[in-house]
Design a protein around this motif. Structure first.
Motif, PDB file in Angstrom:
ATOM      1  N   ASP A 146       0.948  -1.320   0.034  1.00 35.21           N
ATOM      2  CA  ASP A 146       0.123   0.131  -0.068  1.00 35.21           C
ATOM      3  C   ASP A 146       0.697   1.358   0.076  1.00 35.21           C
ATOM      4  OD1 ASP A 146      -2.412  -1.579  -0.083  1.00 35.21           O
ATOM      5  OD2 ASP A 146      -2.669  -1.635   2.173  1.00 35.21           O
ATOM      6  N   ALA A 147       2.047   1.246   0.920  1.00 37.20           N
ATOM      7  CA  ALA A 147       2.724   2.441   0.945  1.00 37.20           C
ATOM      8  C   ALA A 147       3.354   2.625  -0.496  1.00 37.20           C
ATOM      9  CB  ALA A 147       3.803   2.228   1.922  1.00 37.20           C
ATOM     10  N   ALA A 148       3.831   1.463  -1.127  1.00 40.89           N
ATOM     11  CA  ALA A 148       4.455   1.548  -2.376  1.00 40.89           C
ATOM     12  C   ALA A 148       3.577   2.042  -3.468  1.00 40.89           C
ATOM     13  CB  ALA A 148       5.080   0.124  -2.949  1.00 40.89           C
ATOM     14  N   ALA A 149       2.306   1.766  -3.413  1.00 39.26           N
ATOM     15  CA  ALA A 149       1.533   2.204  -4.568  1.00 39.26           C
ATOM     16  C   ALA A 149       1.312   3.657  -4.338  1.00 39.26           C
ATOM     17  CB  ALA A 149       0.198   1.642  -4.274  1.00 39.26           C
ATOM     18  N   PRO A 157       9.126   7.104 -10.257  1.00 42.43           N
ATOM     19  CA  PRO A 157      10.596   7.112 -10.901  1.00 42.43           C
ATOM     20  C   PRO A 157      10.667   6.400 -12.455  1.00 42.43           C
ATOM     21  CG  PRO A 157      10.030   5.009  -9.690  1.00 42.43           C
ATOM     22  CD  PRO A 157       8.898   5.995  -9.453  1.00 42.43           C
ATOM     23  N   ALA A 158      11.693   6.723 -13.102  1.00 45.10           N
ATOM     24  CA  ALA A 158      11.776   6.357 -14.534  1.00 45.10           C
ATOM     25  C   ALA A 158      11.508   4.856 -14.508  1.00 45.10           C
ATOM     26  CB  ALA A 158      13.065   6.852 -15.187  1.00 45.10           C
ATOM     27  N   LEU A 159      11.864   4.050 -13.407  1.00 43.18           N
ATOM     28  CA  LEU A 159      12.178   2.529 -13.528  1.00 43.18           C
ATOM     29  C   LEU A 159      11.999   2.034 -12.106  1.00 43.18           C
ATOM     30  CD1 LEU A 159      12.949   0.293 -15.345  1.00 43.18           C
ATOM     31  CD2 LEU A 159      15.294   1.084 -14.823  1.00 43.18           C
ATOM     32  N   VAL A 160      11.325   0.599 -11.915  1.00 38.08           N
ATOM     33  CA  VAL A 160      11.543   0.226 -10.719  1.00 38.08           C
ATOM     34  C   VAL A 160      12.267  -1.159 -11.231  1.00 38.08           C
ATOM     35  CG1 VAL A 160      10.176  -1.290  -9.184  1.00 38.08           C
ATOM     36  CG2 VAL A 160       9.446   1.006  -9.750  1.00 38.08           C
ATOM     37  N   HIS A 161      13.114  -1.348 -10.298  1.00 34.37           N
ATOM     38  CA  HIS A 161      14.016  -2.477 -10.419  1.00 34.37           C
ATOM     39  C   HIS A 161      13.615  -3.405  -9.062  1.00 34.37           C
ATOM     40  CE1 HIS A 161      17.395  -5.311  -9.269  1.00 34.37           C
ATOM     41  NE2 HIS A 161      17.670  -5.457 -10.861  1.00 34.37           N
ATOM     42  N   ILE A 181       1.124  -2.471  -9.786  1.00 37.38           N
ATOM     43  CA  ILE A 181       0.993  -1.000  -9.450  1.00 37.38           C
ATOM     44  C   ILE A 181       2.066  -0.340 -10.576  1.00 37.38           C
ATOM     45  CG2 ILE A 181       1.905   0.749  -7.727  1.00 37.38           C
ATOM     46  CD1 ILE A 181       1.610  -1.703  -5.666  1.00 37.38           C
ATOM     47  N   CYS A 182       3.097  -0.910 -10.819  1.00 36.31           N
ATOM     48  CA  CYS A 182       3.875  -0.260 -11.926  1.00 36.31           C
ATOM     49  C   CYS A 182       2.769  -0.381 -13.290  1.00 36.31           C
ATOM     50  CB  CYS A 182       4.972  -1.069 -12.173  1.00 36.31           C
ATOM     51  SG  CYS A 182       6.453  -0.945 -10.888  1.00 36.31           S
ATOM     52  N   ARG A 183       2.273  -1.099 -13.692  1.00 37.16           N
ATOM     53  CA  ARG A 183       1.284  -1.326 -14.884  1.00 37.16           C
ATOM     54  C   ARG A 183       0.507  -0.001 -14.705  1.00 37.16           C
ATOM     55  NH1 ARG A 183       1.810  -6.753 -14.384  1.00 37.16           N
ATOM     56  NH2 ARG A 183      -0.300  -6.637 -13.666  1.00 37.16           N
TER      57      ARG A 183
END
Length: 371
Positions: A146-149, A157-161, A181-183
């Protein structure tokens, strides 16, 4: 009662027994699959047969003949990742894949990753000019979804690794959740599955790229790995670098055989067995000679991290376990995850063939070298 949970009926051969029978006998107790698993006779023979074929007909002719085997390996990667239309490349390992991916990426250099990011990955990110932002986690180092969302929505950011399973911890990370979430926010995501591939469920994550090595839970040869990307992600120069002729085709063939063996064993069955192995290992070792287990007993991985009692050096213990008891483990220095680890530890990572006798020998040896 069996600690590691694999019971067979009369006449039945268990997964662990089949896995052990397919390999040379270990010279002691091998509980170090997160570093390098034991290859099967078939995998070893595949590399040797290709080398012999090169000597008979020439390296380039042998490479052409190996094409169907290599394509079978790529098909296995697509099946295990759920990336049906992925471009699949063989690499020299996980570090090579990350270097290619980051070096090929244009534009903004802000990248989000877990605080427990692998130390060498951080160096690669820095070398390519990426500023790294920490993803929020709970007290165990697991992603706070939830916090990441919220964080990714407010400051994308430009990218998540994202590392699905750390080198320094057996805490399984929610890769499917972070990818979703990234999508939703249009953020590309790269998944480091070096410890997760052939160990955790990597199918259907929906990553833009996923990479892994061969030598860990896949039980393939050292010096080779795999990279799956969505179609067209990599530039033509990057693809040409990966397709360069000076590669070890024999290791690629051997990896393809290892992938086929994993599919034949049944990925669901392997994952279930590894969960039991992890639970059994933690149950036996927690508290032995004052060592404490980091992961919850039921964590769905086979990696167990042991924190030492005060005054005990895990590096010395690792060395003595090997020299005095022929038991192979891994020393974890803080440099392995410099933003999360505060003290050294010992890693135990058996594969599906571990037995109660192996764990009992490890417990007794750990007590002996600690005291």
């Amino acid at each position: 009662m069996s600690t590691v949970g694999e019971m067979s009926t009369v006449g039945e051969v268990t997964l662990g027994e089949r896995w052990r029978a397919a390999r040379p006998a270990p010279a002691g107790v091998h509980v170090d699959s997160a570093a390098c698993s034991r290859q099967s006779f078939a995998v070893i023979d595949a590399a040797a047969r290709h080398a012999r074929h090169e000597a008979e007909v020439g390296g380039y002719v042998a490479a052409e003949a190996a094409a169907p085997a290599l394509e079978a390996g790529r098909a296995a990667v697509r099946a295990l990742t759920g990336m049906a239309d992925a471009d699949v490349f063989f690499t020299t390992g996980s570090g090579h894949a990350l270097d290619i991916l980051l070096g090929d990426r244009p534009g903004e250099r802000r990248l989000a990753c877990l605080p427990g990011e692998f130390g060498p990955n951080l160096i690669t990110m820095q070398r390519h000019g990426f500023a790294t932002l920490p993803l929020p986690v709970d007290g165990s180092g697991r992603l706070d979804v939830d916090a990441a969302a919220d964080a990714l929505a407010h400051d994308p950011p430009a990218l998540v690794h994202f590392t699905i399973l750390g080198s320094h911890s057996g805490i399984a990370q929610p890769a499917h959740a972070i990818a979703e979430i990234c999508r939703a926010h249009g953020i590309p995501i790269i998944v480091d599955a070096a410890q997760g591939f052939a160990h955790l469920d990597c199918a259907g994550i929906g990553a833009d790229a996923l990479y892994s090595s061969s030598r860990k839970w896949t039980a393939g040869p050292r010096g080779v790995g795999m990279l799956a990307t969505r179609p067209g992600l990599l530039s033509e120069p990057a693809v040409l670098r990966l397709a360069h002729a000076e590669v070890n085709i024999g290791l690629h063939v051997a990896l393809s055989v290892a992938l086929g063996e994993h599919l034949a064993a049944g990925p669901d069955a392997v994952r279930a067995r590894l969960r039991d192995v992890g639970a059994g290992t933690r149950t036996v070792l927690d508290g032995a000679a004052g060592w404490t287990v980091v992961e919850p007993v039921g964590e769905p991985s086979a990696i167990t991290t042991l924190r030492p009692p005060d005054g005990v050096d895990p590096m010395t213990v690792r060395s003595r376990l090997l020299a005095e008891h022929a038991i192979v483990t891994t020393y974890l220095g803080p440099e392995r995850a410099p933003r999360e680890m505060t003290r050294p530890a010992l890693r135990i990572s058996p594969h599906v063939d571990v037995t109660d006798a192996d764990l009992a020998a490890l417990e007794a040896a750990l007590i002996a070298v600690t005291r």
